[in-house]
Design a protein around this motif. Structure first.
Motif, PDB file in Angstrom:
ATOM      1  N   CYS A 170       5.761  -5.467   2.952  1.00 39.88           N
ATOM      2  CA  CYS A 170       5.098  -4.366   2.469  1.00 39.88           C
ATOM      3  C   CYS A 170       6.553  -3.281   2.037  1.00 39.88           C
ATOM      4  CB  CYS A 170       4.561  -3.483   3.605  1.00 39.88           C
ATOM      5  SG  CYS A 170       2.602  -4.144   4.082  1.00 39.88           S
ATOM      6  N   ARG A 171       7.574  -3.439   2.709  1.00 37.97           N
ATOM      7  CA  ARG A 171       8.632  -2.931   2.487  1.00 37.97           C
ATOM      8  C   ARG A 171       9.274  -3.604   0.850  1.00 37.97           C
ATOM      9  NH1 ARG A 171       9.038  -2.819   7.951  1.00 37.97           N
ATOM     10  NH2 ARG A 171      10.514  -4.848   7.884  1.00 37.97           N
ATOM     11  N   LEU A 172       9.279  -4.764   0.869  1.00 39.88           N
ATOM     12  CA  LEU A 172       9.732  -5.691  -0.156  1.00 39.88           C
ATOM     13  C   LEU A 172       8.920  -4.975  -1.444  1.00 39.88           C
ATOM     14  CD1 LEU A 172      11.795  -7.554  -0.926  1.00 39.88           C
ATOM     15  CD2 LEU A 172      10.334  -9.319  -0.328  1.00 39.88           C
ATOM     16  N   SER A 173       7.606  -5.173  -1.216  1.00 42.94           N
ATOM     17  CA  SER A 173       6.570  -4.775  -2.234  1.00 42.94           C
ATOM     18  C   SER A 173       6.966  -3.629  -2.953  1.00 42.94           C
ATOM     19  CB  SER A 173       5.281  -4.874  -1.712  1.00 42.94           C
ATOM     20  OG  SER A 173       4.787  -6.187  -1.261  1.00 42.94           O
ATOM     21  N   ALA A 174       7.196  -2.515  -2.328  1.00 43.50           N
ATOM     22  CA  ALA A 174       7.585  -1.147  -2.845  1.00 43.50           C
ATOM     23  C   ALA A 174       8.869  -1.205  -3.519  1.00 43.50           C
ATOM     24  CB  ALA A 174       7.588  -0.085  -1.839  1.00 43.50           C
ATOM     25  N   ALA A 175       9.912  -1.892  -2.861  1.00 37.78           N
ATOM     26  CA  ALA A 175      11.617  -1.882  -3.254  1.00 37.78           C
ATOM     27  C   ALA A 175      11.594  -2.834  -4.426  1.00 37.78           C
ATOM     28  CB  ALA A 175      12.398  -2.186  -2.068  1.00 37.78           C
ATOM     29  N   ARG A 176      11.125  -4.039  -4.193  1.00 39.13           N
ATOM     30  CA  ARG A 176      11.405  -4.837  -5.408  1.00 39.13           C
ATOM     31  C   ARG A 176      10.457  -4.993  -6.572  1.00 39.13           C
ATOM     32  NH1 ARG A 176      12.496 -11.035  -3.603  1.00 39.13           N
ATOM     33  NH2 ARG A 176      14.258  -9.981  -2.832  1.00 39.13           N
ATOM     34  N   TYR A 177       9.362  -4.829  -6.328  1.00 34.49           N
ATOM     35  CA  TYR A 177       8.248  -5.011  -7.248  1.00 34.49           C
ATOM     36  C   TYR A 177       7.547  -3.809  -7.745  1.00 34.49           C
ATOM     37  CZ  TYR A 177       8.730  -9.574  -5.381  1.00 34.49           C
ATOM     38  OH  TYR A 177       9.154 -10.805  -4.816  1.00 34.49           O
ATOM     39  N   GLY A 178       7.949  -2.416  -7.090  1.00 35.16           N
ATOM     40  CA  GLY A 178       7.586  -1.396  -7.618  1.00 35.16           C
ATOM     41  C   GLY A 178       6.003  -1.128  -7.127  1.00 35.16           C
ATOM     42  N   LEU A 179       5.460  -1.634  -6.294  1.00 32.28           N
ATOM     43  CA  LEU A 179       3.992  -1.764  -5.834  1.00 32.28           C
ATOM     44  C   LEU A 179       3.611  -0.360  -5.171  1.00 32.28           C
ATOM     45  CD1 LEU A 179       3.103  -5.272  -5.011  1.00 32.28           C
ATOM     46  CD2 LEU A 179       2.812  -3.970  -7.025  1.00 32.28           C
ATOM     47  N   ARG A 180       2.614   0.089  -5.406  1.00 31.43           N
ATOM     48  CA  ARG A 180       2.236   1.517  -4.494  1.00 31.43           C
ATOM     49  C   ARG A 180       1.055   1.000  -3.463  1.00 31.43           C
ATOM     50  NH1 ARG A 180       1.868   4.399 -10.053  1.00 31.43           N
ATOM     51  NH2 ARG A 180       3.983   4.570 -10.626  1.00 31.43           N
ATOM     52  N   THR A 181       0.278   0.180  -3.845  1.00 33.30           N
ATOM     53  CA  THR A 181      -0.912  -0.303  -2.979  1.00 33.30           C
ATOM     54  C   THR A 181      -0.784  -1.648  -2.847  1.00 33.30           C
ATOM     55  OG1 THR A 181      -1.923   1.764  -3.839  1.00 33.30           O
ATOM     56  CG2 THR A 181      -3.362   0.020  -2.717  1.00 33.30           C
ATOM     57  N   LEU A 182      -1.121  -2.232  -1.575  1.00 35.64           N
ATOM     58  CA  LEU A 182      -1.431  -3.560  -1.277  1.00 35.64           C
ATOM     59  C   LEU A 182      -2.979  -3.572  -0.576  1.00 35.64           C
ATOM     60  CD1 LEU A 182       1.414  -5.198   0.495  1.00 35.64           C
ATOM     61  CD2 LEU A 182       1.008  -5.015  -1.887  1.00 35.64           C
ATOM     62  N   ARG A 183      -3.854  -4.585  -1.192  1.00 34.46           N
ATOM     63  CA  ARG A 183      -5.056  -4.907  -0.505  1.00 34.46           C
ATOM     64  C   ARG A 183      -5.234  -6.105   0.177  1.00 34.46           C
ATOM     65  NH1 ARG A 183      -9.132  -4.594  -4.295  1.00 34.46           N
ATOM     66  NH2 ARG A 183     -10.849  -3.762  -2.808  1.00 34.46           N
ATOM     67  N   ALA A 184      -6.031  -6.643   1.104  1.00 33.69           N
ATOM     68  CA  ALA A 184      -6.320  -7.576   1.777  1.00 33.69           C
ATOM     69  C   ALA A 184      -7.679  -7.809   2.125  1.00 33.69           C
ATOM     70  CB  ALA A 184      -5.270  -7.871   2.777  1.00 33.69           C
ATOM     71  N   ALA A 185      -8.364  -8.925   1.891  1.00 28.55           N
ATOM     72  CA  ALA A 185      -9.828  -9.203   2.347  1.00 28.55           C
ATOM     73  C   ALA A 185      -9.549 -10.127   3.548  1.00 28.55           C
ATOM     74  CB  ALA A 185     -10.664  -9.546   1.355  1.00 28.55           C
ATOM     75  N   THR A 186     -10.392 -10.038   4.670  1.00 26.54           N
ATOM     76  CA  THR A 186     -10.462 -10.919   5.606  1.00 26.54           C
ATOM     77  C   THR A 186     -11.767 -11.197   6.131  1.00 26.54           C
ATOM     78  OG1 THR A 186      -9.442 -11.862   7.756  1.00 26.54           O
ATOM     79  CG2 THR A 186      -9.866  -9.468   7.399  1.00 26.54           C
ATOM     80  N   ALA A 187     -12.338 -12.334   6.179  1.00 26.18           N
ATOM     81  CA  ALA A 187     -13.625 -12.420   7.034  1.00 26.18           C
ATOM     82  C   ALA A 187     -13.705 -12.070   8.455  1.00 26.18           C
ATOM     83  CB  ALA A 187     -13.731 -14.045   7.052  1.00 26.18           C
ATOM     84  N   HIS A 188     -15.144 -11.620   8.812  1.00 25.55           N
ATOM     85  CA  HIS A 188     -15.308 -11.009  10.011  1.00 25.55           C
ATOM     86  C   HIS A 188     -14.993 -11.836  11.003  1.00 25.55           C
ATOM     87  CE1 HIS A 188     -16.993  -7.376   8.238  1.00 25.55           C
ATOM     88  NE2 HIS A 188     -18.047  -8.112   7.800  1.00 25.55           N
TER      89      HIS A 188
END
Length: 165
Positions: A107-125
Motif C-alpha cells: 500500500c505504501r509502495l503503491s502511493a509512493a512508486r506508482y502514484g496510486l490513490r486507491t486499491l481494491r481487492a475482492a475475496t470469496a466469502h
C-alpha cells in the motif's frame, strides 16, 4: 528477512516452484489455476512481464533470504490512479502476519512508486484468512463481488484509499 521485490525474469524458477508447492493449499480457498497454467508457465510468465513493462500491472514477489518465493503481491488493471490488489502466500508462512505486513508495505509502495490513490481487492466469502488480511491492512468492505470475478463464488470487494506520499 523477507524482502518485497518487483518481479523480473530471473524470478521465474522460484515463482514456478512456489506455485507448484502450494497448489493444493491455494485450491482450498481460491480457484485452482489448472494444469494448463503450469503446462504453459513460461509463456504466461513472459506475458506478465510484458504487461508490467507496459504499465498495466505491477507484480511483486516476497522472497526469503535463500531467494525462495514466500508470496506474490500484484497490482493489476492500473488505471486512473487505481489498481486491483491480488496476493497469495506460501502455506508454511500463513498465520504469522506475513501477508498483512506485506499488503501494508505494498500500500505504501503503491502511493509512493506508482502514484496510486486507491486499491481494491475482492475475496470469496469462504476465504476468511484473506478477509482478515484486508481488514487488518486498512481495507473496508465496498460491496458484493460478481461471482464471475471469483471463480463462481460469492464474495466482497474491499477498498483502501491511500495516503498521498
Amino acid at each position: 528477512m523477507p524482502e518485497l521485490k518487483r518481479l523480473h525474469a530471473g524470478h521465474a524458477p522460484a515463482v514456478l516452484a512456489f506455485e507448484l508447492a502450494n497448489r493444493a493449499y491455494f485450491a482450498a480457498s481460491i480457484t485452482d489455476r489448472g494444469d494448463e497454467y503450469f503446462a504453459h508457465f513460461a509463456d504466461r510468465y513472459r506475458a506478465l512481464l510484458a504487461e508490467q513493462e507496459a504499465g498495466i500491472c505491477a507484480f511483486h514477489v516476497l522472497v526469503d533470504e535463500d531467494d525462495s518465493v514466500l508470496g506474490r503481491f500484484n497490482l493489476v488493471d492500473i488505471e486512473d490512479h487505481t489498481a486491483i490488489l491480488g496476493y497469495r502466500v506460501a502455506e508454511h508462512v500463513t498465520g504469522r502476519g506475513v501477508a498483512t505486513a506485506t499488503v501494508r508495505e505494498l500500500c505504501r509502495l503503491s502511493a509512493a512508486r506508482y502514484g496510486l490513490r486507491t486499491l481494491r481487492a475482492a475475496t470469496a466469502h469462504r476465504n476468511a484468512a484473506s478477509r482478515r488480511v484486508l481488514i487488518k491492512a486498512g481495507f473496508a468492505p465496498e460491496g458484493p463481488a460478481d461471482p464471475a470475478d471469483l471463480g463462481g463464488e460469492p464474495g466482497t470487494w474491499y477498498r483502501r484509499d491511500l495516503l498521498p506520499h
